[in-house]
Write a protein that holds these residues in place. Sequence first.
Motif, PDB file in Angstrom:
ATOM      1  N   UNK A  15      27.304   0.054  56.994  1.00 52.30           N
ATOM      2  CA  UNK A  15      26.822  -1.283  56.659  1.00 52.30           C
ATOM      3  C   UNK A  15      26.617  -2.120  57.923  1.00 52.30           C
ATOM      4  N   UNK A  16      27.523  -2.008  58.868  1.00 55.38           N
ATOM      5  CA  UNK A  16      27.361  -2.730  60.139  1.00 55.38           C
ATOM      6  C   UNK A  16      26.089  -2.274  60.855  1.00 55.38           C
ATOM      7  N   UNK A  17      25.817  -0.985  60.811  1.00 54.38           N
ATOM      8  CA  UNK A  17      24.595  -0.480  61.454  1.00 54.38           C
ATOM      9  C   UNK A  17      23.348  -1.081  60.811  1.00 54.38           C
ATOM     10  N   UNK A  18      23.330  -1.143  59.474  1.00 50.92           N
ATOM     11  CA  UNK A  18      22.181  -1.723  58.786  1.00 50.92           C
ATOM     12  C   UNK A  18      22.033  -3.202  59.142  1.00 50.92           C
ATOM     13  N   UNK A  19      23.129  -3.927  59.174  1.00 49.58           N
ATOM     14  CA  UNK A  19      23.077  -5.343  59.538  1.00 49.58           C
ATOM     15  C   UNK A  19      22.573  -5.520  60.965  1.00 49.58           C
ATOM     16  N   UNK A  20      23.059  -4.670  61.869  1.00 46.58           N
ATOM     17  CA  UNK A  20      22.676  -4.791  63.277  1.00 46.58           C
ATOM     18  C   UNK A  20      21.215  -4.439  63.501  1.00 46.58           C
ATOM     19  N   UNK A  70      29.350 -24.496  49.515  1.00 50.12           N
ATOM     20  CA  UNK A  70      29.187 -23.605  48.360  1.00 50.12           C
ATOM     21  C   UNK A  70      28.857 -22.203  48.838  1.00 50.12           C
ATOM     22  N   UNK A  71      28.879 -21.267  47.891  1.00 54.40           N
ATOM     23  CA  UNK A  71      28.678 -19.866  48.229  1.00 54.40           C
ATOM     24  C   UNK A  71      27.269 -19.630  48.780  1.00 54.40           C
ATOM     25  N   UNK A  72      27.220 -18.800  49.797  1.00 50.70           N
ATOM     26  CA  UNK A  72      25.957 -18.397  50.414  1.00 50.70           C
ATOM     27  C   UNK A  72      25.826 -16.884  50.282  1.00 50.70           C
ATOM     28  N   UNK A  73      24.661 -16.432  49.840  1.00 46.61           N
ATOM     29  CA  UNK A  73      24.350 -15.009  49.766  1.00 46.61           C
ATOM     30  C   UNK A  73      23.418 -14.668  50.927  1.00 46.61           C
ATOM     31  N   UNK A  74      23.828 -13.698  51.731  1.00 48.42           N
ATOM     32  CA  UNK A  74      23.016 -13.235  52.854  1.00 48.42           C
ATOM     33  C   UNK A  74      22.549 -11.814  52.533  1.00 48.42           C
ATOM     34  N   UNK A  75      21.237 -11.614  52.551  1.00 50.20           N
ATOM     35  CA  UNK A  75      20.652 -10.321  52.175  1.00 50.20           C
ATOM     36  C   UNK A  75      20.003  -9.684  53.395  1.00 50.20           C
ATOM     37  N   UNK A  76      20.464  -8.486  53.726  1.00 44.91           N
ATOM     38  CA  UNK A  76      19.839  -7.690  54.784  1.00 44.91           C
ATOM     39  C   UNK A  76      19.048  -6.563  54.135  1.00 44.91           C
ATOM     40  N   UNK A  77      17.774  -6.468  54.449  1.00 45.02           N
ATOM     41  CA  UNK A  77      16.900  -5.434  53.894  1.00 45.02           C
ATOM     42  C   UNK A  77      16.639  -4.384  54.955  1.00 45.02           C
ATOM     43  N   UNK A  78      17.104  -3.162  54.705  1.00 46.43           N
ATOM     44  CA  UNK A  78      16.854  -2.072  55.630  1.00 46.43           C
ATOM     45  C   UNK A  78      15.515  -1.407  55.357  1.00 46.43           C
ATOM     46  N   UNK A  79      15.289  -0.227  55.926  1.00 44.91           N
ATOM     47  CA  UNK A  79      14.023   0.485  55.698  1.00 44.91           C
ATOM     48  C   UNK A  79      13.787   0.745  54.212  1.00 44.91           C
ATOM     49  N   UNK A 101      19.843  -1.788  51.310  1.00 43.96           N
ATOM     50  CA  UNK A 101      20.088  -3.232  51.311  1.00 43.96           C
ATOM     51  C   UNK A 101      21.585  -3.499  51.341  1.00 43.96           C
ATOM     52  N   UNK A 102      21.953  -4.585  52.026  1.00 41.74           N
ATOM     53  CA  UNK A 102      23.342  -5.042  52.072  1.00 41.74           C
ATOM     54  C   UNK A 102      23.367  -6.510  51.694  1.00 41.74           C
ATOM     55  N   UNK A 103      24.208  -6.867  50.714  1.00 41.99           N
ATOM     56  CA  UNK A 103      24.379  -8.255  50.276  1.00 41.99           C
ATOM     57  C   UNK A 103      25.781  -8.723  50.654  1.00 41.99           C
ATOM     58  N   UNK A 104      25.865  -9.848  51.344  1.00 41.71           N
ATOM     59  CA  UNK A 104      27.143 -10.457  51.720  1.00 41.71           C
ATOM     60  C   UNK A 104      27.208 -11.846  51.110  1.00 41.71           C
ATOM     61  N   UNK A 105      28.320 -12.204  50.500  1.00 38.34           N
ATOM     62  CA  UNK A 105      28.426 -13.548  49.946  1.00 38.34           C
ATOM     63  C   UNK A 105      29.810 -14.125  50.178  1.00 38.34           C
ATOM     64  N   UNK A 157      26.730 -21.110  61.670  1.00 38.71           N
ATOM     65  CA  UNK A 157      27.709 -20.723  60.653  1.00 38.71           C
ATOM     66  C   UNK A 157      28.268 -19.337  60.939  1.00 38.71           C
ATOM     67  N   UNK A 158      29.460 -19.117  60.415  1.00 37.11           N
ATOM     68  CA  UNK A 158      30.096 -17.791  60.420  1.00 37.11           C
ATOM     69  C   UNK A 158      30.459 -17.469  58.980  1.00 37.11           C
ATOM     70  N   UNK A 159      30.015 -16.318  58.505  1.00 41.79           N
ATOM     71  CA  UNK A 159      30.303 -15.904  57.135  1.00 41.79           C
ATOM     72  C   UNK A 159      31.148 -14.643  57.149  1.00 41.79           C
ATOM     73  N   UNK A 160      32.381 -14.771  56.697  1.00 37.12           N
ATOM     74  CA  UNK A 160      33.226 -13.610  56.425  1.00 37.12           C
ATOM     75  C   UNK A 160      33.132 -13.373  54.926  1.00 37.12           C
ATOM     76  N   UNK A 161      32.411 -12.348  54.500  1.00 37.13           N
ATOM     77  CA  UNK A 161      32.102 -12.216  53.074  1.00 37.13           C
ATOM     78  C   UNK A 161      33.333 -11.923  52.226  1.00 37.13           C
ATOM     79  N   UNK A 162      33.364 -12.566  51.070  1.00 33.76           N
ATOM     80  CA  UNK A 162      34.391 -12.266  50.077  1.00 33.76           C
ATOM     81  C   UNK A 162      33.876 -11.249  49.065  1.00 33.76           C
ATOM     82  N   UNK A 163      32.558 -11.080  49.010  1.00 31.94           N
ATOM     83  CA  UNK A 163      31.944 -10.071  48.142  1.00 31.94           C
ATOM     84  C   UNK A 163      30.878  -9.325  48.939  1.00 31.94           C
ATOM     85  N   UNK A 164      30.917  -8.002  48.861  1.00 28.87           N
ATOM     86  CA  UNK A 164      29.937  -7.164  49.556  1.00 28.87           C
ATOM     87  C   UNK A 164      29.358  -6.171  48.550  1.00 28.87           C
TER      88      UNK A 164
END
Length: 221
Positions: A15-20, A70-79, A101-105, A157-164
């Motif tokens: 997941x870190x690789x996809x985000x990076x 409030x909650x923020x959803x961050x979406x990373x779209x890979x290949x 895809x990786x979703x962090x919230x 901002x810094x987001x440490x996700x509570x849901x992945x």
Amino acid sequence: MRQNPSFTMTDVAEMRRILDENPWMTLVSATPDGLVASHYAVLLDEDRDDLTVVGHVGKPDDGIHGLGERELLVIAQGPHGYISPGWYAPGPNVPTWNYVAVHLSGIPEILSPEENLRVLDRLVARFESALPQPRLMWQAPNDEEYVRRLERGTVGFRLTPTTVTAKRKLSQNRPEETVDEIIRQLDAGSPYADPRLSGEMRRAHDAMLAARLRSAPGEQA
């Protein structure tokens, strides 16, 4: 994002690789006025080894999103890319779309101005470093007053996700010969696929085969 056991991604390193590798991400918030989505470059927090990410939004997007409140959803779209039914064995089939895809919230932490400056500096360095003549954030003709004025127009901002939720749907439910053919077709070139998709498929299927070998009876020495 609906999960399927065949496609669920749980490996933090993957997941870190996809985000990076896919830093252009979508930020989504549910606000009193409805859903809001924005698009920004987001990076892994270099001081952490988990899925914490850092980024910024331009003002007034911070207020529109209720950033930090409030909650923020961050979406990373890979290949991703279209998979033709013509690439399968003869018989009834329908097309599909392979993707990663990786979703962090979670509720993000707002950065101090100095922390935000460091993140902005790192963002610029990340993308300028591949250019033949990089223009770094603190490099002339930019001066300190100019850079700090730019920072005041953003909110970090810094987001440490509570849901992945992470998913790689890469034909893992297909026979090996079908996967090989899909990869061959993608390598030949497709107008509807990220050129990195075949590499992601190889990676996913190699990992799946290795896991099967590890769990197979009699494989232990």
